[in-house]
Motif scaffolding. Structure first.
Motif, PDB file in Angstrom:
ATOM      1  N   PHE A 226       0.833  -1.205   0.000  1.00 42.84           N
ATOM      2  CA  PHE A 226       0.000   0.000   0.000  1.00 42.84           C
ATOM      3  C   PHE A 226       0.866   1.253   0.000  1.00 42.84           C
ATOM      4  O   PHE A 226       0.534   2.243  -0.675  1.00 42.84           O
ATOM      5  N   TRP A 227       1.968   1.230   0.763  1.00 41.22           N
ATOM      6  CA  TRP A 227       2.904   2.364   0.732  1.00 41.22           C
ATOM      7  C   TRP A 227       3.418   2.584  -0.692  1.00 41.22           C
ATOM      8  O   TRP A 227       3.461   3.716  -1.183  1.00 41.22           O
ATOM      9  N   LEU A 228       3.776   1.494  -1.362  1.00 42.53           N
ATOM     10  CA  LEU A 228       4.272   1.600  -2.727  1.00 42.53           C
ATOM     11  C   LEU A 228       3.183   2.128  -3.659  1.00 42.53           C
ATOM     12  O   LEU A 228       3.453   2.929  -4.571  1.00 42.53           O
ATOM     13  N   ALA A 229       1.927   1.700  -3.427  1.00 42.03           N
ATOM     14  CA  ALA A 229       0.818   2.187  -4.254  1.00 42.03           C
ATOM     15  C   ALA A 229       0.632   3.692  -4.106  1.00 42.03           C
ATOM     16  O   ALA A 229       0.369   4.399  -5.084  1.00 42.03           O
ATOM     17  N   LEU A 230       0.762   4.201  -2.884  1.00 39.81           N
ATOM     18  CA  LEU A 230       0.669   5.646  -2.681  1.00 39.81           C
ATOM     19  C   LEU A 230       1.823   6.373  -3.355  1.00 39.81           C
ATOM     20  O   LEU A 230       1.639   7.432  -3.965  1.00 39.81           O
ATOM     21  N   ARG A 231       3.018   5.819  -3.238  1.00 37.86           N
ATOM     22  CA  ARG A 231       4.189   6.447  -3.864  1.00 37.86           C
ATOM     23  C   ARG A 231       4.044   6.497  -5.379  1.00 37.86           C
ATOM     24  O   ARG A 231       4.330   7.516  -6.015  1.00 37.86           O
ATOM     25  N   MET A 232       3.602   5.384  -5.966  1.00 35.33           N
ATOM     26  CA  MET A 232       3.443   5.333  -7.412  1.00 35.33           C
ATOM     27  C   MET A 232       2.353   6.289  -7.897  1.00 35.33           C
ATOM     28  O   MET A 232       2.398   6.787  -9.011  1.00 35.33           O
TER      29      MET A 232
END
Length: 423
Positions: A177-183
């Motif tokens: 989820f952190w990566l999804a927000l970053r992307m």
């Protein structure tokens, strides 16, 4: 000569300097959000008849109240203290307490058992012959093979707190989820990830069960990879892995494919679908070839209520109420479910989404209808539309606060500025 002029640091969604930039949400809004979470948790503690749920509600309500007070009392760093209090009280404490005591919902045991079968018998499913004589719905494994991987630590190293599948569900969610927000371009991705993980939407689910949490994180990541700087192969892999975990991710693949075909053309959609299919088939394919009957009985017939044993999933939602009236009611519920799916499919053809937010909203509507009308359903399934909405709105909020990020995908890259000169 040609000069390379880099874009300003804050305009790049993935710039490291913004990963813990100050949160600009008004303090009273943040305090109100924690107060709403406290009210929900308090309601669970007071009105739930499930002891596991009531324990979570009691601990979480106290932590949310403390978080709201921290936001109001400490102007400069209150939000950070509130995040720590909420994630510690609403997620970490009840999760590890339940793991230590062996308190869990049945699906956690299903995952652990399927992982043991995968390690020892190479299949995560009981055979058709074994299921023919069972009367316990928990003997079935309605999940696709990826889900069994979260139980492998317990199958290999025994029953310990750290090997509880919920711990690995949580770790997978936080990272993905952190990566999804970053992307998607969110600058405060760490804080927002902590807030969402500590919210009742995720924390309640993880503390008692959590099987859907990593799947929805992969769905968010898949759409994030199609937003600011489209990466069709990686998006396909993310949604393909989600599809190899549970069938609830399949509509996301369809909606994403329509978005790509409308916005980007035929070649990108083929690349995306090829990647998604390859990721899914690589995991599900061997099981489908070697144990087709067991796969069908567990993951198709049982969830649709067509097996000899009915699913324990129950709620006062329309689909389940209809199915409970008898065979005819069950057929009506399945028919309405198919009709709703056909209506969403028709909307994708008549008015296909052209942006990621539009596609995610179409998916949210479709999943909501599916969970309302499914014969075997429970309120917990609404974690999917709720989490997708949270991810989408957080990403859009962050982008609105940083206008430079609203530029096309290439805007965050270095720009070439030509200037005439002589040596």
């Amino acid at each position: 000569m040609v000069l390379l002029k880099a874009a300003p640091p804050q305009s790049a969604p993935g710039h490291r300097g913004g990963w813990l930039s100050p949160v600009s949400v008004p303090r009273y809004w943040a305090a109100a959000a924690f107060a709403v979470c406290a009210a929900f948790a308090g309601g669970v503690a007071l009105f739930s008849t499930n002891d596991l749920h009531r324990l979570w509600g009691l601990i979480a309500a106290c932590s949310y109240v403390a978080a709201a007070m921290a936001v109001l009392a400490w102007r400069s760093r209150g939000i950070d203290l509130a995040l720590l209090l909420s994630v510690a009280g609403a997620l970490v404490t009840p999760l590890f307490l339940n793991a230590a005591d062996g308190q869990k919902q049945p699906e956690v045991s299903v995952i652990a058992r399927s992982a043991g079968q995968l390690v020892h018998d190479h299949s995560p499913y009981q055979s058709v012959a074994s299921l023919a004589n069972v009367h316990d719905p928990n003997a079935y494994n309605p999940y696709l093979p990826v889900m069994a991987l979260f139980g492998v630590p317990r199958a290999l190293f025994g029953s310990h707190v750290i090997t509880d599948p919920r711990v690995w569900f949580g770790l997978a969610f936080v990272v993905i989820f952190w990566l999804a927000l970053r992307m998607a371009g969110a600058r405060n991705s760490v804080r927002w990830t902590v807030f969402v993980a500590a919210s009742p939407v995720i924390a309640f689910e993880l503390a008692v069960g959590g099987t859907d949490v990593p799947i929805l994180a992969l769905m968010c990541l898949g759409f994030a990879l199609l937003w600011r700087q489209p990466r069709f192969v990686l998006a396909g892999i993310a949604l393909g892995l989600a599809s190899a975990a549970k069938a609830t991710a399949w509509p996301a693949v369809i909606v994403a494919a329509v978005l790509i075909g409308t916005r980007d053309g035929k070649r990108p959609v083929l690349v995306f679908l090829g990647s998604a299919l390859a990721a899914c088939v690589a995991i599900v394919g061997p099981v489908a070839i070697l144990w087709p009957g067991a796969l069908a009985d567990n993951t198709i017939l049982f969830p649709l209520g067509l097996a000899d044993v009915r699913s324990a999933a129950a709620s006062p939602l329309p689909g389940h109420v209809l199915a409970d009236t008898g065979h005819l009611g069950h057929l009506v519920a399945v028919g309405l479910l198919v009709l709703a799916g056909a209506a969403i499919a028709a909307s994708l053809v008549v008015r296909p989404p052209k942006t990621v937010p539009a596609a995610v909203w179409r998916l949210i509507i479709g999943l909501t209808l599916m969970f309302l009308l499914a014969p075997a359903t429970r309120f917990g399934y609404f974690i999917y539309p709720a989490s997708l909405l949270l991810w989408l709105e957080v990403s859009r909020l962050e982008l609105r606060q940083s206008p430079a990020q609203e530029a096309p995908p290439a805007a965050g890259q270095a720009r070439v500025v030509s200037a005439a000169g002589s040596a």
